[in-house]
Design a protein around this motif. Structure first.
Motif, PDB file in Angstrom:
ATOM      1  N   MET A   1       0.824  -1.200   0.000  1.00 48.26           N
ATOM      2  CA  MET A   1       0.000   0.000   0.000  1.00 48.26           C
ATOM      3  C   MET A   1       0.864   1.259   0.000  1.00 48.26           C
ATOM      4  N   GLY A   2       0.249   2.388  -0.335  1.00 52.04           N
ATOM      5  CA  GLY A   2       0.956   3.658  -0.292  1.00 52.04           C
ATOM      6  C   GLY A   2       1.427   3.986   1.113  1.00 52.04           C
ATOM      7  N   GLY A   3       2.683   4.422   1.232  1.00 50.61           N
ATOM      8  CA  GLY A   3       3.228   4.811   2.525  1.00 50.61           C
ATOM      9  C   GLY A   3       3.918   3.685   3.268  1.00 50.61           C
ATOM     10  N   ILE A   4       3.917   2.450   2.721  1.00 54.72           N
ATOM     11  CA  ILE A   4       4.511   1.316   3.415  1.00 54.72           C
ATOM     12  C   ILE A   4       6.030   1.282   3.257  1.00 54.72           C
ATOM     13  N   GLY A   5       6.571   2.036   2.289  1.00 54.04           N
ATOM     14  CA  GLY A   5       8.016   2.124   2.139  1.00 54.04           C
ATOM     15  C   GLY A   5       8.577   1.347   0.961  1.00 54.04           C
ATOM     16  N   LYS A   6       7.782   1.138  -0.090  1.00 51.11           N
ATOM     17  CA  LYS A   6       8.248   0.377  -1.251  1.00 51.11           C
ATOM     18  C   LYS A   6       9.430   1.065  -1.932  1.00 51.11           C
ATOM     19  N   THR A   7       9.267   2.346  -2.230  1.00 48.54           N
ATOM     20  CA  THR A   7      10.315   3.078  -2.937  1.00 48.54           C
ATOM     21  C   THR A   7      11.557   3.232  -2.072  1.00 48.54           C
ATOM     22  N   THR A   8      11.371   3.470  -0.788  1.00 45.60           N
ATOM     23  CA  THR A   8      12.513   3.600   0.121  1.00 45.60           C
ATOM     24  C   THR A   8      13.335   2.316   0.146  1.00 45.60           C
ATOM     25  N   LEU A   9      12.658   1.189   0.212  1.00 44.80           N
ATOM     26  CA  LEU A   9      13.346  -0.101   0.212  1.00 44.80           C
ATOM     27  C   LEU A   9      14.058  -0.326  -1.122  1.00 44.80           C
ATOM     28  N   ALA A  10      13.370  -0.056  -2.217  1.00 43.29           N
ATOM     29  CA  ALA A  10      13.979  -0.255  -3.536  1.00 43.29           C
ATOM     30  C   ALA A  10      15.206   0.639  -3.713  1.00 43.29           C
ATOM     31  N   ARG A  11      15.114   1.881  -3.224  1.00 36.07           N
ATOM     32  CA  ARG A  11      16.247   2.795  -3.363  1.00 36.07           C
ATOM     33  C   ARG A  11      17.431   2.341  -2.522  1.00 36.07           C
ATOM     34  N   LYS A  12      17.151   1.828  -1.340  1.00 38.87           N
ATOM     35  CA  LYS A  12      18.235   1.320  -0.483  1.00 38.87           C
ATOM     36  C   LYS A  12      18.967   0.171  -1.169  1.00 38.87           C
ATOM     37  N   VAL A  13      18.199  -0.719  -1.793  1.00 36.97           N
ATOM     38  CA  VAL A  13      18.798  -1.856  -2.512  1.00 36.97           C
ATOM     39  C   VAL A  13      19.576  -1.358  -3.722  1.00 36.97           C
ATOM     40  N   TYR A  14      18.978  -0.452  -4.480  1.00 30.48           N
ATOM     41  CA  TYR A  14      19.583   0.054  -5.715  1.00 30.48           C
ATOM     42  C   TYR A  14      20.927   0.736  -5.447  1.00 30.48           C
ATOM     43  N   LYS A  15      21.015   1.438  -4.316  1.00 32.46           N
ATOM     44  CA  LYS A  15      22.238   2.188  -4.015  1.00 32.46           C
ATOM     45  C   LYS A  15      23.236   1.394  -3.169  1.00 32.46           C
ATOM     46  N   SER A  16      22.923   0.133  -2.872  1.00 33.06           N
ATOM     47  CA  SER A  16      23.841  -0.666  -2.061  1.00 33.06           C
ATOM     48  C   SER A  16      25.123  -0.956  -2.851  1.00 33.06           C
ATOM     49  N   GLN A  17      26.204  -1.134  -2.122  1.00 33.42           N
ATOM     50  CA  GLN A  17      27.496  -1.376  -2.765  1.00 33.42           C
ATOM     51  C   GLN A  17      27.484  -2.665  -3.575  1.00 33.42           C
ATOM     52  N   ALA A  18      26.847  -3.700  -3.038  1.00 32.60           N
ATOM     53  CA  ALA A  18      26.813  -4.988  -3.734  1.00 32.60           C
ATOM     54  C   ALA A  18      26.119  -4.872  -5.084  1.00 32.60           C
ATOM     55  N   VAL A  19      24.991  -4.170  -5.124  1.00 34.17           N
ATOM     56  CA  VAL A  19      24.257  -3.995  -6.377  1.00 34.17           C
ATOM     57  C   VAL A  19      25.015  -3.069  -7.315  1.00 34.17           C
ATOM     58  N   HIS A  20      25.648  -2.058  -6.752  1.00 32.49           N
ATOM     59  CA  HIS A  20      26.415  -1.109  -7.570  1.00 32.49           C
ATOM     60  C   HIS A  20      27.507  -1.829  -8.357  1.00 32.49           C
ATOM     61  N   TYR A  21      28.221  -2.735  -7.687  1.00 34.97           N
ATOM     62  CA  TYR A  21      29.303  -3.465  -8.370  1.00 34.97           C
ATOM     63  C   TYR A  21      28.771  -4.662  -9.160  1.00 34.97           C
ATOM     64  N   GLY A  22      27.574  -5.131  -8.812  1.00 29.26           N
ATOM     65  CA  GLY A  22      27.035  -6.305  -9.497  1.00 29.26           C
ATOM     66  C   GLY A  22      26.405  -5.995 -10.841  1.00 29.26           C
ATOM     67  N   PHE A  23      25.981  -4.728 -11.035  1.00 36.81           N
ATOM     68  CA  PHE A  23      25.322  -4.354 -12.285  1.00 36.81           C
ATOM     69  C   PHE A  23      25.946  -3.065 -12.806  1.00 36.81           C
ATOM     70  N   TYR A  24      26.734  -3.169 -13.859  1.00 35.29           N
ATOM     71  CA  TYR A  24      27.374  -1.986 -14.423  1.00 35.29           C
ATOM     72  C   TYR A  24      26.344  -1.099 -15.129  1.00 35.29           C
ATOM     73  N   HIS A  25      25.357  -1.743 -15.760  1.00 38.18           N
ATOM     74  CA  HIS A  25      24.333  -0.989 -16.493  1.00 38.18           C
ATOM     75  C   HIS A  25      23.058  -0.961 -15.654  1.00 38.18           C
ATOM     76  N   ARG A  26      22.772   0.216 -15.099  1.00 37.47           N
ATOM     77  CA  ARG A  26      21.616   0.360 -14.212  1.00 37.47           C
ATOM     78  C   ARG A  26      20.816   1.604 -14.592  1.00 37.47           C
ATOM     79  N   ALA A  27      19.527   1.549 -14.300  1.00 40.37           N
ATOM     80  CA  ALA A  27      18.672   2.726 -14.544  1.00 40.37           C
ATOM     81  C   ALA A  27      17.500   2.700 -13.575  1.00 40.37           C
ATOM     82  N   TRP A  28      17.164   3.867 -13.073  1.00 32.81           N
ATOM     83  CA  TRP A  28      15.998   4.035 -12.199  1.00 32.81           C
ATOM     84  C   TRP A  28      14.982   4.860 -12.969  1.00 32.81           C
ATOM     85  N   ILE A  29      13.796   4.294 -13.170  1.00 33.65           N
ATOM     86  CA  ILE A  29      12.759   4.947 -13.974  1.00 33.65           C
ATOM     87  C   ILE A  29      11.504   5.120 -13.124  1.00 33.65           C
TER      88      ILE A  29
END
Length: 809
Positions: A198-226
């Motif tokens: 639901m709205g306000g539960i923190g979906k985007t916050t969680l996704a952004r935390k994962v997207y900006k994590s060091q492991a994901v940063h080095y695991g995917f050279y080609h990334r995009a947030w849309i």
């Protein structure tokens, strides 16, 4: 309605105050009456504040509130029309005897007309005063306790860099680690992982935390947030993906959606990629783009956030969606304390008990906790203050069990009067739109929503407004500048809905897009017109103050539709009171008739100026109130005849177009220019000797095609105020000389795609430089700045942050 009306009154009284000070010469005998109107409206504002604190008002009070709003708008219209008429008069010296007689007769008629109008306004105000018993004694129905503001606010205890993003996340480590594992593992086939809730539960916050994590940063050279949002177009989505992944502007090639899908699929076919599609509302959005993400056996991943489980099921039936859990009591309490900037040890046992009761009513929703904590962070850390909030919040929840919506109302109601119109104005931006600070501040200033404060410039005050809104968690910071100031921000969907509802409720603005249900003709006296993607234009433009256009969705026919609207308005002799004309990225020529709009403070002008030439240049010269100008000339136009000497308030200037050989002479620029952006100017001579004479300049961008010379020199003792310098795509430039003593205040330098540059300039003398960004340079130049043996390393080793992005040649 009272809350929206209060914001309207705040904006109008602020403008009237400015008019009394700055435009007194035009008021001709009615200055005292204008001052009286301003005072009475301020008194009404006190009544509206009282009404806004109450939870229920009767129909009679609603009518009074509506009347107060309308009389404020009427007063603004009368006063500004008077000033417009006075400004448009022919100078006395140039009049013949007959013209002087006619002018005297017209002046008498106008004075009588204005006097009658103001008298009518005064009568309306007096009637309203009687109706609401001097603005305060009317029975407003059942009420909860008011929330008086403390004089000793705790804002100074809020951290300076208070991010409303993943840096504030609490309690998501386990979930984020699990999602990281699912992204990085799980085989070589493409997988779609959905975060559903639901709205306000923190979906985007969680996704952004994962997207900006060091492991994901080095695991995917080609990334995009849309960002997808509730209203989208296939073309707009695909253009965003192309731009983010390939730095390619598909709009320039006029590619169809099918061609962009093919282009993306070809680009990604041999790459390990991660695409985040944030805020998908229906399966149609997924169907538009899914073919662009190939199952290439390289471990491609797509991460979705959505409120709709059907989207997750369609995107990947074999991938179970992740549903964020509401925060438990302990985590909720920790997040609450962080937002109010307090430690539990600072709170008495009774406060701790009360605080946990407050948090429990938020139902574990992070957005609700963050908003409530942001509200309390501006108050004294005391049981009394928390108790009043708790009582008010509890009363509201008895009426409607929706904590987010009620906390939103509390958060808005708690805003100081000067922030309310600025917050409502944010509602003009499309859903999930990344708001660039410079554009927002320019609009705020042009609309007159920023008030003088101490000895600060209005731009600095506006930046403080932004910080206050982020401190209250009503805005999310997405990017900051090197000096810590906000560069870009966003609004959560639910918060934006609040701003939009207040804006519409107060007739503050009207937004038209493909979902607009009521025809524009049904709305009377539109003051701010905002178009997201619609041909549905208002027919009444006589009191229009601003037109702001967005082209979020790759809307075909955008330029033509805008031109039709402007031509239609000019035929009706409208736009006389227009302050803002912001035509985002379109190429329509502005007709001569728009020269009647002399009140403009912000203008974005695009198109073929050659056919109008001197008439447009002359019009620009007469825009004495102009503060922000973007001038994009068509290919073949020449801008040599520009002269901004009379535009004394102009502080931000963007010029894109050809000059014959060199830049304008320094004295033709506005005297207080702080920001200058130049592109495709094709200077043959070095522009720096002229630019360094602009002593107020703080931000300078020299972009693609600005200068076609081989050498550029910044001389000693100049550019003393310059803080940000960005140079891009000067493909012929070989030598850039920076003399010792030049640019002594520079904080950020960005050099991008200057492929012919032989070496770095002498930067070691600029001790204020905090960040250097070098992008898309040939290997030999990058080698020169490598630590520790690069020939130019000594020039940049003192800079705390150096970022290098290499381009393949």
């Amino acid at each position: 309605m009272a809350m929206a009306a209060e914001a309207v009154i705040s904006a109008v009284t602020g403008k009237l105050a400015d008019i009394v000070i700055e435009e007194a010469k035009f008021l001709h005998g009615v200055e005292g009456q204008v001052r009286w109107i301003k005072r009475e409206l301020e008194s009404m504002q006190c009544f509206l504040k009282d009404a806004a604190q109450k939870q229920e008002v009767d129909a009679r009070t609603e009518d009074l509130i509506r009347s107060i709003r309308d009389v404020a708008y009427d007063a603004e219209d009368i006063v500004e029309n008077l000033i417009l008429r006075e400004e448009n008069k022919e100078p006395r010296k140039s009049r013949t005897v007959l013209k002087k007689f006619n002018s005297f007769f017209c002046d008498c008629v106008n004075s009588h007309y204005v006097g009658t109008e103001i008298a009518q306004i005064k009568t309306k105000i007096e009637e309203i005063a009687l109706s609401c018993s001097a603005y305060g004694t009317v029975n407003l129905g059942n009420s909860a306790k008011e929330l008086p503001r403390s004089a000793s606010r705790r804002l100074q205890d809020i951290r300076r860099f208070h991010y409303s993003d993943e840096s504030e996340v609490i309690g998501l480590n386990d979930e984020s680690k699990m999602l990281e594992s699912r992204l990085l593992e799980g085989g070589v086939n493409r997988r779609v992982i959905s975060i559903v809730g639901m709205g306000g539960i923190g979906k985007t916050t969680l996704a952004r935390k994962v997207y900006k994590s060091q492991a994901v940063h080095y695991g995917f050279y080609h990334r995009a947030w849309i960002y997808v949002s509730q209203t989208y177009s296939a073309k707009g989505l695909l253009e965003d993906i192309c731009k983010n992944l390939m730095e390619h502007q598909p709009g320039k090639d006029n590619l169809s959606p099918e061609q962009m899908v093919e282009k993306l699929s070809e680009f990604l076919k041999d790459k390990k990629y991660l695409i985040v599609l944030d805020d998908i509302w229906d399966v149609g959005a997924w169907r538009c783009v899914q073919a662009a993400f190939p199952n290439n056996e390289h471990g491609g991943r797509v991460l979705l956030t959505t409120r709709n489980k059907e989207v997750a099921a369609e995107a990947d039936p074999r991938s179970p969606p992740h549903e964020p859990r509401p925060l438990d009591d302990e985590t909720s309490w920790a997040l609450f304390l962080k937002k109010v900037c307090a430690e539990e040890s600072e709170c008495s046992p009774t406060m701790v008990e009360l605080g946990k009761q407050i948090v429990k009513k938020c139902g574990g929703l992070p957005l609700a906790i963050v908003l409530l904590g942001g509200l309390l962070s501006t108050r004294d850390l005391s049981y009394e203050q928390w108790s009043r909030v708790f009582d008010c919040f509890s009363w509201q929840l008895k009426q409607d069990e929706t904590p987010c919506s009620k906390i939103l109302d509390l958060s808005y109601n708690d805003l100081p009067h000067y922030l309310k119109p600025c917050f409502i104005y944010l509602g003009i931006f499309p859903e999930d739109h990344e708001i660039r600070t410079r554009r927002l501040i320019g609009l705020w200033l042009a609309e007159g929503l920023v008030r003088n404060r101490d000895n600060l410039t209005l731009e600095d005050v506006a930046e403080k407004y932004l910080e206050e809104l982020t401190d209250r968690s009503l805005l999310q910071v997405t990017e900051r500048r090197i000096d810590g100031k906000i560069k870009a921000c966003q609004m959560h969907d639910l918060i934006r809905e609040l701003a939009v509802s207040k804006g519409i409720d107060g007739n503050f603005f009207h937004i038209y897009d493909s979902t607009e249900s009521s025809p524009a003709d049904e709305v009377n006296k539109i003051r701010r017109y905002v178009a997201h993607s619609s041909y549905n234009y208002p027919s009444s433009v006589d009191v229009l103050r601003s037109c702001v256009f967005f082209n979020e969705k790759g809307w075909d026919g955008y330029g033509k539709a805008v031109a039709n609207f402007l031509e239609s308005g000019l035929e009706k002799k409208g736009f006389g009171l227009l302050r803002v004309l912001d035509l985002e990225d379109h190429s329509t020529c502005i007709e001569d008739g728009l020269q009647k709009s002399t009140q403009l403070k912000e203008l974005s002008l695009f198109g073929n100026l050659a056919s109008q030439g001197e008439s447009v240049i002359g019009w620009l010269t007469n825009l004495h109130r102009l503060e922000v100008l973007s001038l994009w000339a068509s290919e073949g136009d020449c801008l040599d005849s520009l002269n901004f000497t009379n535009n004394k308030l102009l502080y931000r200037l963007h010029l894109q177009g050809k000059f014959a050989h060199k830049l304008l002479e320094a004295h033709k620029f506005p005297p207080h220019l702080t920001t200058l952006i130049l592109k495709n100017c094709y200077f043959k001579e070095d522009p720096m000797p002229t630019l360094e004479k602009l002593h107020s300049l703080r931000r300078l961008k020299l972009l693609e095609g600005t200068y076609w010379g081989k050498e550029m020199v910044c001389s000693s003792g100049n550019f003393r105020q310059l803080e940000i310098l960005k140079i891009s795509d000067l493909v012929v430039l070989e030598n850039w000389i920076v003399e010792e003593g030049a640019m002594p205040s520079l904080k950020l330098l960005e050099l991008k795609s200057c492929q012919s540059l032989k070496m770095m300039p002498e930067l070691q003398h600029i001790r204020t430089l905090l960040e250097l960004r070098v992008g898309f340079y040939p290997e030999h130049l990058v080698t020169r700045i490598q630590k520790p043996d690069g020939e130019d390393w000594s020039k940049i080793q003192h800079i705390p942050s150096v970022t290098v992005v290499m381009e393949e040649y």
